[in-house]
Design an enzyme around this catalytic site. Structure first.
Site, PDB file in Angstrom:
ATOM      1  N   ASP A 110      31.926  17.439 -16.813  1.00 51.35           N
ATOM      2  CA  ASP A 110      33.106  17.497 -17.235  1.00 51.35           C
ATOM      3  C   ASP A 110      34.387  17.390 -16.165  1.00 51.35           C
ATOM      4  O   ASP A 110      35.834  17.709 -16.501  1.00 51.35           O
ATOM      5  CB  ASP A 110      33.587  19.115 -17.970  1.00 51.35           C
ATOM      6  CG  ASP A 110      32.480  18.566 -20.139  1.00 51.35           C
ATOM      7  OD1 ASP A 110      32.471  17.424 -19.923  1.00 51.35           O
ATOM      8  OD2 ASP A 110      31.748  19.025 -19.950  1.00 51.35           O
ATOM      9  N   GLN A 117      30.351  15.064 -29.921  1.00 56.48           N
ATOM     10  CA  GLN A 117      30.505  14.531 -29.026  1.00 56.48           C
ATOM     11  C   GLN A 117      29.964  15.653 -27.769  1.00 56.48           C
ATOM     12  O   GLN A 117      29.964  15.445 -26.934  1.00 56.48           O
ATOM     13  CB  GLN A 117      32.497  14.824 -28.034  1.00 56.48           C
ATOM     14  CG  GLN A 117      32.695  14.471 -26.540  1.00 56.48           C
ATOM     15  CD  GLN A 117      32.635  13.568 -26.586  1.00 56.48           C
ATOM     16  OE1 GLN A 117      32.845  11.774 -27.562  1.00 56.48           O
ATOM     17  NE2 GLN A 117      33.131  12.478 -25.231  1.00 56.48           N
ATOM     18  N   ARG A 148      43.380  15.784 -27.623  1.00 58.96           N
ATOM     19  CA  ARG A 148      43.698  14.958 -26.325  1.00 58.96           C
ATOM     20  C   ARG A 148      43.796  15.647 -25.312  1.00 58.96           C
ATOM     21  O   ARG A 148      44.675  15.630 -25.017  1.00 58.96           O
ATOM     22  CB  ARG A 148      44.224  13.873 -26.754  1.00 58.96           C
ATOM     23  CG  ARG A 148      43.270  12.577 -25.774  1.00 58.96           C
ATOM     24  CD  ARG A 148      44.427  11.301 -26.486  1.00 58.96           C
ATOM     25  NE  ARG A 148      43.893  10.205 -25.242  1.00 58.96           N
ATOM     26  CZ  ARG A 148      44.471   8.829 -26.108  1.00 58.96           C
ATOM     27  NH1 ARG A 148      45.587   8.557 -26.254  1.00 58.96           N
ATOM     28  NH2 ARG A 148      44.499   7.640 -24.847  1.00 58.96           N
ATOM     29  N   HIS A 158      33.585  -1.368 -23.929  1.00 57.44           N
ATOM     30  CA  HIS A 158      32.234  -0.075 -23.958  1.00 57.44           C
ATOM     31  C   HIS A 158      30.724  -0.849 -24.449  1.00 57.44           C
ATOM     32  O   HIS A 158      30.097  -0.745 -24.013  1.00 57.44           O
ATOM     33  CB  HIS A 158      32.590   0.889 -23.974  1.00 57.44           C
ATOM     34  CG  HIS A 158      33.167   1.830 -22.942  1.00 57.44           C
ATOM     35  ND1 HIS A 158      32.464   2.094 -22.283  1.00 57.44           N
ATOM     36  CD2 HIS A 158      33.893   2.928 -22.881  1.00 57.44           C
ATOM     37  CE1 HIS A 158      33.153   2.643 -21.463  1.00 57.44           C
ATOM     38  NE2 HIS A 158      34.181   3.023 -21.688  1.00 57.44           N
ATOM     39  N   TYR A 207      37.814   5.134 -13.500  1.00 58.71           N
ATOM     40  CA  TYR A 207      38.576   4.228 -14.354  1.00 58.71           C
ATOM     41  C   TYR A 207      38.824   3.583 -13.663  1.00 58.71           C
ATOM     42  O   TYR A 207      39.093   1.996 -13.225  1.00 58.71           O
ATOM     43  CB  TYR A 207      39.449   4.847 -15.641  1.00 58.71           C
ATOM     44  CG  TYR A 207      38.880   5.301 -16.432  1.00 58.71           C
ATOM     45  CD1 TYR A 207      38.618   4.901 -17.308  1.00 58.71           C
ATOM     46  CD2 TYR A 207      38.232   6.864 -16.259  1.00 58.71           C
ATOM     47  CE1 TYR A 207      38.008   5.565 -19.041  1.00 58.71           C
ATOM     48  CE2 TYR A 207      37.296   7.268 -17.453  1.00 58.71           C
ATOM     49  CZ  TYR A 207      37.536   6.987 -19.115  1.00 58.71           C
ATOM     50  OH  TYR A 207      37.571   7.594 -19.442  1.00 58.71           O
ATOM     51  N   PRO A 250      39.073  15.878 -28.104  1.00 53.91           N
ATOM     52  CA  PRO A 250      39.279  15.601 -26.674  1.00 53.91           C
ATOM     53  C   PRO A 250      39.716  14.097 -26.463  1.00 53.91           C
ATOM     54  O   PRO A 250      39.930  14.493 -25.069  1.00 53.91           O
ATOM     55  CB  PRO A 250      38.249  16.214 -25.992  1.00 53.91           C
ATOM     56  CG  PRO A 250      36.629  16.299 -26.802  1.00 53.91           C
ATOM     57  CD  PRO A 250      37.510  16.483 -27.974  1.00 53.91           C
ATOM     58  N   TYR A 251      39.558  13.614 -26.755  1.00 48.64           N
ATOM     59  CA  TYR A 251      39.408  11.634 -25.531  1.00 48.64           C
ATOM     60  C   TYR A 251      39.782  11.204 -26.314  1.00 48.64           C
ATOM     61  O   TYR A 251      40.320  11.459 -28.071  1.00 48.64           O
ATOM     62  CB  TYR A 251      38.025  11.701 -25.595  1.00 48.64           C
ATOM     63  CG  TYR A 251      37.518  12.353 -25.046  1.00 48.64           C
ATOM     64  CD1 TYR A 251      37.379  12.167 -23.213  1.00 48.64           C
ATOM     65  CD2 TYR A 251      35.987  13.207 -24.565  1.00 48.64           C
ATOM     66  CE1 TYR A 251      36.816  13.082 -21.979  1.00 48.64           C
ATOM     67  CE2 TYR A 251      35.680  14.420 -24.346  1.00 48.64           C
ATOM     68  CZ  TYR A 251      35.694  13.925 -22.867  1.00 48.64           C
ATOM     69  OH  TYR A 251      35.528  15.126 -21.890  1.00 48.64           O
ATOM     70  N   HIS A 264      39.309  -1.170 -24.807  1.00 46.59           N
ATOM     71  CA  HIS A 264      38.754  -0.042 -24.293  1.00 46.59           C
ATOM     72  C   HIS A 264      37.836  -0.136 -24.938  1.00 46.59           C
ATOM     73  O   HIS A 264      36.030   0.019 -24.077  1.00 46.59           O
ATOM     74  CB  HIS A 264      39.672   0.837 -23.929  1.00 46.59           C
ATOM     75  CG  HIS A 264      38.456   1.687 -22.842  1.00 46.59           C
ATOM     76  ND1 HIS A 264      38.947   1.362 -21.266  1.00 46.59           N
ATOM     77  CD2 HIS A 264      37.897   2.876 -22.704  1.00 46.59           C
ATOM     78  CE1 HIS A 264      37.571   2.131 -20.387  1.00 46.59           C
ATOM     79  NE2 HIS A 264      37.277   2.629 -21.574  1.00 46.59           N
ATOM     80  N   GLU A 265      37.048   0.314 -25.784  1.00 48.32           N
ATOM     81  CA  GLU A 265      36.095   1.112 -26.807  1.00 48.32           C
ATOM     82  C   GLU A 265      35.749  -0.113 -26.873  1.00 48.32           C
ATOM     83  O   GLU A 265      33.978  -0.426 -26.657  1.00 48.32           O
ATOM     84  CB  GLU A 265      36.721   2.001 -27.766  1.00 48.32           C
ATOM     85  CG  GLU A 265      37.805   2.700 -27.737  1.00 48.32           C
ATOM     86  CD  GLU A 265      37.189   3.811 -26.119  1.00 48.32           C
ATOM     87  OE1 GLU A 265      35.656   4.408 -25.767  1.00 48.32           O
ATOM     88  OE2 GLU A 265      38.067   4.835 -25.923  1.00 48.32           O
ATOM     89  N   GLY A 314      39.069   8.420 -27.234  1.00 48.15           N
ATOM     90  CA  GLY A 314      38.240   7.630 -27.984  1.00 48.15           C
ATOM     91  C   GLY A 314      37.124   7.337 -27.145  1.00 48.15           C
ATOM     92  O   GLY A 314      37.046   8.119 -25.697  1.00 48.15           O
ATOM     93  N   GLN A 362      28.957  12.653 -24.357  1.00 46.97           N
ATOM     94  CA  GLN A 362      29.518  12.731 -23.283  1.00 46.97           C
ATOM     95  C   GLN A 362      29.855  13.629 -22.499  1.00 46.97           C
ATOM     96  O   GLN A 362      30.999  14.085 -23.096  1.00 46.97           O
ATOM     97  CB  GLN A 362      29.957  11.537 -23.328  1.00 46.97           C
ATOM     98  CG  GLN A 362      30.003  10.435 -21.585  1.00 46.97           C
ATOM     99  CD  GLN A 362      31.141   9.176 -21.752  1.00 46.97           C
ATOM    100  OE1 GLN A 362      31.671   8.683 -22.611  1.00 46.97           O
ATOM    101  NE2 GLN A 362      30.664   8.666 -20.778  1.00 46.97           N
ATOM    102  N   GLU A 383      33.164   2.638 -16.523  1.00 44.32           N
ATOM    103  CA  GLU A 383      34.243   2.875 -16.481  1.00 44.32           C
ATOM    104  C   GLU A 383      35.316   2.101 -15.868  1.00 44.32           C
ATOM    105  O   GLU A 383      36.744   0.992 -16.441  1.00 44.32           O
ATOM    106  CB  GLU A 383      34.819   3.834 -16.016  1.00 44.32           C
ATOM    107  CG  GLU A 383      34.147   5.257 -17.483  1.00 44.32           C
ATOM    108  CD  GLU A 383      35.009   4.724 -18.905  1.00 44.32           C
ATOM    109  OE1 GLU A 383      35.443   4.264 -18.908  1.00 44.32           O
ATOM    110  OE2 GLU A 383      33.871   5.542 -19.850  1.00 44.32           O
ATOM    111  N   GLU A 437      33.080   5.663 -27.243  1.00 40.03           N
ATOM    112  CA  GLU A 437      33.006   4.274 -27.500  1.00 40.03           C
ATOM    113  C   GLU A 437      30.988   4.501 -28.289  1.00 40.03           C
ATOM    114  O   GLU A 437      30.328   3.711 -28.101  1.00 40.03           O
ATOM    115  CB  GLU A 437      32.529   3.032 -26.646  1.00 40.03           C
ATOM    116  CG  GLU A 437      31.387   4.113 -24.902  1.00 40.03           C
ATOM    117  CD  GLU A 437      32.488   4.811 -23.855  1.00 40.03           C
ATOM    118  OE1 GLU A 437      31.414   5.186 -23.592  1.00 40.03           O
ATOM    119  OE2 GLU A 437      33.444   5.330 -24.547  1.00 40.03           O
ATOM    120  N   LYS A 496      44.120  14.087 -22.203  1.00 42.95           N
ATOM    121  CA  LYS A 496      45.137  13.729 -20.991  1.00 42.95           C
ATOM    122  C   LYS A 496      46.581  14.258 -22.112  1.00 42.95           C
ATOM    123  O   LYS A 496      47.377  14.312 -20.805  1.00 42.95           O
ATOM    124  CB  LYS A 496      44.490  12.493 -22.070  1.00 42.95           C
ATOM    125  CG  LYS A 496      46.225  10.977 -21.946  1.00 42.95           C
ATOM    126  CD  LYS A 496      45.550  10.036 -21.941  1.00 42.95           C
ATOM    127  CE  LYS A 496      47.046   9.006 -21.318  1.00 42.95           C
ATOM    128  NZ  LYS A 496      47.214   7.284 -22.154  1.00 42.95           N
TER     129      LYS A 496
END
Length: 605
Positions: free
Chosen positions: A363, A130, A551, A287, A371, A262-263, A283-284, A265, A132, A306, A267, A553
């Site tokens: 981060d 990952q 995740r 992107h 978003y 961790p997320y 959403h993905e 999704g 990003q 976003e 893209e 979130k």
């Protein structure tokens, strides 16, 4: 300048990367060689700087000649600069191939190594990346800034029982000529893209075709379920193409990751990463245009990625469901924004649409703000400029104009004023400073259509106003008539109110049976509600959900709720410490901050 990168994209730019990766599951490292094709942007060019983080650099060459290099001092989140001196000068416009032989660290922040017992199949190990926002540098020495776009080619050697996939088109495989117990997989990415979209997965993967340009990849155990869940992919792709223009990436595959990702999704081009909890892929998919084709120049302009992606995602929802559905989603988004602003604090500069990231780890800045504040601005402009069709015309035109490049908010805004040149007087009435550079909630709250939300609001009011003697009036039909989207909204609204009395929450379980709901968005909100009302039985369920998937979130707020329940504060900390080693390094680091645990030793060994 990109405050998050050591490399300078004004002096030179990378045009292509050629990667040779040897994945070593014994030592949790990748032994690698990368050849960067670099174009000089000035005369007498002979030094360049690449971003690295925890890399062991073995050697560097330029056009095949040995090159001198030094490593800078280590920065807490930017890593270490790799300063290379070329054995010759280049003039502006000339290319050089810089080859770096290196090895990643077992604690590389881009990579998570899973033991067989952390996978669904329990037999084979698993690796995923990952990158990003700024983690690619821990996997590949590069100009790790979204302002630089390049193509790439890769050859990946893995043990022969495993399969490798990357964010690129598959280009065949062969037995590793160096070791016949291994296979080399090849990939090519002919569309220029930023380093943060380089992605790799290695595991016991299988795939199923789900459309003319799509396959779903996962461990054997999940692959049929995933093929069923993502069966609408091609319809969504076509809908997005009608809105935003042709899909340029060739393949659109989906990889369903193990639950520690961790997320929701990521893209990655040609290969969207999704967690088992991701319910909507719109959403993905979006992107592929906003983010991947048109990219924010630095992470301070992350809202360009976003905000536009959420706008496009909700336009897809409008086409596939209804305008009322889009409005309903926008109301939910406004609430998520309110939550983020409450968590950060209304005066926190990280709630600006454009935050300053000077000496800020990207981060730490991640939240719903780019978003949902981004979407709210675009929706406000849509209303001002004449509605969804008119404004989508602008968004499509913006995408086509800036395709294959990286942009700042100023460039976006200048084009907005150019495109709507006959409505400049209206655009000048917008309080741009309040939207862009002021913390807290936006200056304007759009009037969304509440048709689908009204039933949720009414039920919330009934629960808040209910006295103990009224509790018998609630029936399971209250929620049976709601869609899952509306049930999520009902619980979100309750979370914005003062905690319900424990009697009420117990009655809600008695009548609605919410403990049995497995939809993660519903379960997450329900468990938070229970813990807030101090229902002790919910604490183990909340901690279980916080640790059986990763995740952020879900994981971060669940840990925070238990931590805020004074009686169970130490329990939250001890459960975190027990699971820290198997958590993703980014997640572990942020939960440690949330729980005020010493943040050292958050590596995923």
């Amino acid at each position: 300048m990109d405050p998050c990168s050591f490399s300078s994209s004004t002096r030179c730019v990378t045009k292509h990367l050629n990667l040779n990766l040897h994945v070593d599951f014994e030592r949790h490292v990748i032994r690698a060689k990368v050849a960067l094709t670099v174009e000089a942007l000035e005369d007498r060019f002979n030094t360049l700087t690449l971003d690295t983080r925890d890399l062991k650099i073995v050697s560097v060459s330029a056009n095949g000649q040995a090159a001198q290099f030094t490593m800078g001092s280590k920065h807490s989140f930017k890593g270490t600069s790799l300063d290379i001196t070329l054995p010759f000068d280049l003039s502006r416009g000339q290319h050089v191939i810089v080859e770096v032989t290196y090895e990643t660290s077992p604690s590389a922040t881009a990579l998570q190594w899973l033991a067989p017992e952390q996978t669904a199949g329990k037999k084979q190990p698993y690796l995923f990346s990952q990158c990003q926002a700024h983690h690619c540098r821990s996997m590949v020495p590069c100009q790790d800034s979204p302002s630089v776009k390049h193509t790439y080619y890769a050859q990946v050697s893995v043990p022969k029982d495993l399969v490798a996939v990357m964010s690129a088109m598959r280009d065949g495989q062969e037995v590793d000529p160096q070791d016949n117990n291994r296979i080399v997989y090849r990939f090519r990415q002919p569309v220029p893209m930023p380093s943060y979209l380089i992605a790799i997965v290695v595991g016991a993967l299988e795939s199923r075709e789900i459309g003319p340009r799509s396959r779903v990849w996962s461990e054997t155990e999940f692959v049929d379920k995933a093929a069923f869940e993502f069966s609408e992919t091609e319809t969504m792709l076509k809908t997005a193409e009608d809105l935003a223009g042709p899909y340029v990436w060739g393949q659109y595959d989906i990889l369903v990751l193990p639950p520690s990702f961790p997320y929701g999704g990521m893209e990655n081009p040609c290969l969207t990463f999704a967690t088992p909890t991701l319910l909507v892929i719109a959403h993905e998919i979006s992107h592929s245009w906003t983010g991947n084709l048109v990219t924010n120049k630095t992470w301070e302009h992350f809202w360009l990625n976003e905000g536009h992606t959420v706008y496009l995602e909700r336009m897809i929802g409008r086409c596939m469901e209804s305008e009322q559905f889009r409005q309903f989603k926008a109301i939910g988004g406004w609430k998520d924004l309110q939550d983020s602003v409450n968590t950060f604090g209304a005066n926190n500069p990280l709630t600006n649409l454009i935050p300053s990231l000077q000496d800020v780890d990207p981060d730490d800045a991640f939240s719903s703000v780019p978003y949902e504040k981004g979407f709210a601005l675009l929706y406000h402009l849509e209303e001002l400029m004449g509605g969804p069709e008119v404004f989508m015309g602008f968004v499509k035109s913006y995408i086509q104009l800036f395709a294959y490049s990286s942009v700042t908010t100023d460039e976006w805004k200048n084009y907005l004023f150019t495109y709507f040149k006959d409505k400049v007087d209206l655009l000048n009435k917008v309080d741009w400073n309040a939207w862009m550079f002021t913390p807290g909630m936006p200056p304007v709250k759009p009037q969304y259509d509440t048709t689908l939300a009204d039933a949720c609001i009414a039920l919330v009011q009934k629960w808040i106003k209910a006295k103990d003697q009224d509790l018998s009036s609630f029936k399971d039909s209250d929620v049976k008539s709601l869609s899952s989207h509306q049930l999520i909204e009902f619980l979100s609204l309750l979370l914005q109110e003062d905690p319900l009395p424990l009697t009420h929450v117990k009655q809600m379980q008695e009548v609605y049976g919410l403990n049995t709901y497995m939809n993660s968005e519903i379960r997450f909100r329900w468990l938070r509600l229970c813990v807030r009302s101090k229902w002790e039985e919910a604490v183990p369920m909340a901690l279980k959900m916080a640790t059986e998937q990763g995740r952020m979130k879900f994981t971060r707020p669940l840990f925070r709720e238990v931590f805020n329940f004074e009686k169970y504060r130490s329990e939250a900390v001890s459960v975190f410490l027990a699971h820290r080693a198997e958590m993703h390094p980014v997640t572990a680091g942020l939960v440690a901050k949330d729980l005020k645990v010493d943040a050292s030793n958050t590596t995923s060994l």
